[in-house]
Design an enzyme around this catalytic site. Sequence first.
Site, PDB file in Angstrom:
ATOM      1  N   ILE A   6      -5.323   1.907   6.875  1.00  0.00           N
ATOM      2  CA  ILE A   6      -6.711   2.164   7.212  1.00  0.00           C
ATOM      3  C   ILE A   6      -7.522   2.064   5.928  1.00  0.00           C
ATOM      4  CG2 ILE A   6      -6.485   4.670   6.895  1.00  0.00           C
ATOM      5  CD1 ILE A   6      -8.493   5.040   9.186  1.00  0.00           C
ATOM      6  N   ALA A  47      -9.406   3.653   3.702  1.00  0.00           N
ATOM      7  CA  ALA A  47      -9.536   5.103   3.543  1.00  0.00           C
ATOM      8  C   ALA A  47     -10.740   5.519   2.713  1.00  0.00           C
ATOM      9  CB  ALA A  47      -8.267   5.663   2.894  1.00  0.00           C
ATOM     10  N   HIS A  54       0.824  -1.206   0.000  1.00  0.00           N
ATOM     11  CA  HIS A  54       0.000   0.000   0.000  1.00  0.00           C
ATOM     12  C   HIS A  54       0.861   1.261   0.000  1.00  0.00           C
ATOM     13  CE1 HIS A  54      -3.915  -1.913   0.734  1.00  0.00           C
ATOM     14  NE2 HIS A  54      -3.242  -2.786   1.451  1.00  0.00           N
ATOM     15  N   PRO A  55       0.444   2.263  -0.754  1.00  0.00           N
ATOM     16  CA  PRO A  55       1.139   3.553  -0.674  1.00  0.00           C
ATOM     17  C   PRO A  55       0.809   4.226   0.646  1.00  0.00           C
ATOM     18  CG  PRO A  55      -0.835   3.771  -2.004  1.00  0.00           C
ATOM     19  CD  PRO A  55      -0.693   2.298  -1.686  1.00  0.00           C
ATOM     20  N   PHE A  59       1.104   3.001   7.999  1.00  0.00           N
ATOM     21  CA  PHE A  59      -0.196   3.148   8.651  1.00  0.00           C
ATOM     22  C   PHE A  59      -1.276   2.686   7.682  1.00  0.00           C
ATOM     23  CE2 PHE A  59      -4.017   5.860   9.322  1.00  0.00           C
ATOM     24  CZ  PHE A  59      -4.409   5.329  10.547  1.00  0.00           C
ATOM     25  N   GLU A  77      -9.425   4.790  -3.686  1.00  0.00           N
ATOM     26  CA  GLU A  77      -9.757   4.685  -2.257  1.00  0.00           C
ATOM     27  C   GLU A  77      -9.301   5.912  -1.476  1.00  0.00           C
ATOM     28  OE1 GLU A  77      -9.290  -0.139  -2.670  1.00  0.00           O
ATOM     29  OE2 GLU A  77      -7.729   1.025  -1.657  1.00  0.00           O
TER      30      GLU A  77
END
Length: 323
Positions: A117, A119, A57-58, A115, A84
């Site tokens: 989540i 989004a 993930h970025p 991190f 997203e």
Amino acid sequence: MEYGEEEFLACCGSTRFAHELAKVSPFSSLQEAIAAARDVWFNKVDVNGWLQAFSAHPQIGHSPSPSSSSSSAHSTSAQWSKGEQSTALATATSSSLQELYEWNARYREKFGFVFLICASGRSTDEILDELKKRYPNRPIIEFEIAAEEQMKITELRLAKLFSTKAKVSSTGDQFPETASKKAEDASVGKTSASPNPTRTRPPITTHVLDVSRGSPGAGIEVHLEIWKGPQPRPLFGKADTGGWAFLGSSITNNDGRSGQLMSIVDAVNPGIYRISFNTGKYCPSGFFPYVSIVFEIKKSQEQEHFHVPLLLSPFSFSTYRGS
């Protein structure tokens, strides 16, 4: 509907996840695919697989960077990540992006991974607030939260995969175009059009983490009960008069997760529940012959999921309500 490893890799960046999910495909519905994905992610993918998925993930607040990789999975994943994060990027200011960048760096330095989540539909301020809220967590707890967020993202992407590749059948039926939207709404806490969405796992689940060893607590017997005594609830300070009714039991697997403790139902019965762990057998030299966690599910919560983990050491334990 049949898909290959490359397509599942776009949904979750763990090669082990993609391989295991492809082995049990094809799936007749999105719900079946999600149920299988949850089983693979939490019961067959190890810690290294979780970290591999996280690293795909970025950083939140940054658009995915171009890659020389010709992998269609990477290209699709990057495209989905951009979508997203579209709400976060649209609501960001230069100052909020800078603050998010700084907190992302602090988070990664503390926990060792990006991190994570779900989004979709969240503003920059909402994401930043959640990052700050989770930052004080102990690493073992935050790792579990990140894994749950990864699963939310995976479910959303599976819905996109199904909706974009669905074909019109000979009867003219088609996979509902709203499937992806429903999954996205569920992931960001919006109300689904259906008042009773079909669950893909039991309403009450648990796992055990041995914090003294820094590893899952495997091979621990777990019992789930509900209070059915003459009083509405067990009375504090009074002897147990046998009012607990047995619901189910299991043994934690190598990842510390219990098997199914109760049926998969849309609405869980409100009441007082007790999860008990045979910690004495697991750690004979420890202080606790067994550990019981008692909690209440109210009428207004019957559609929710209750994950009640045990963080155990020989001379202490703690718990929290997970997702």
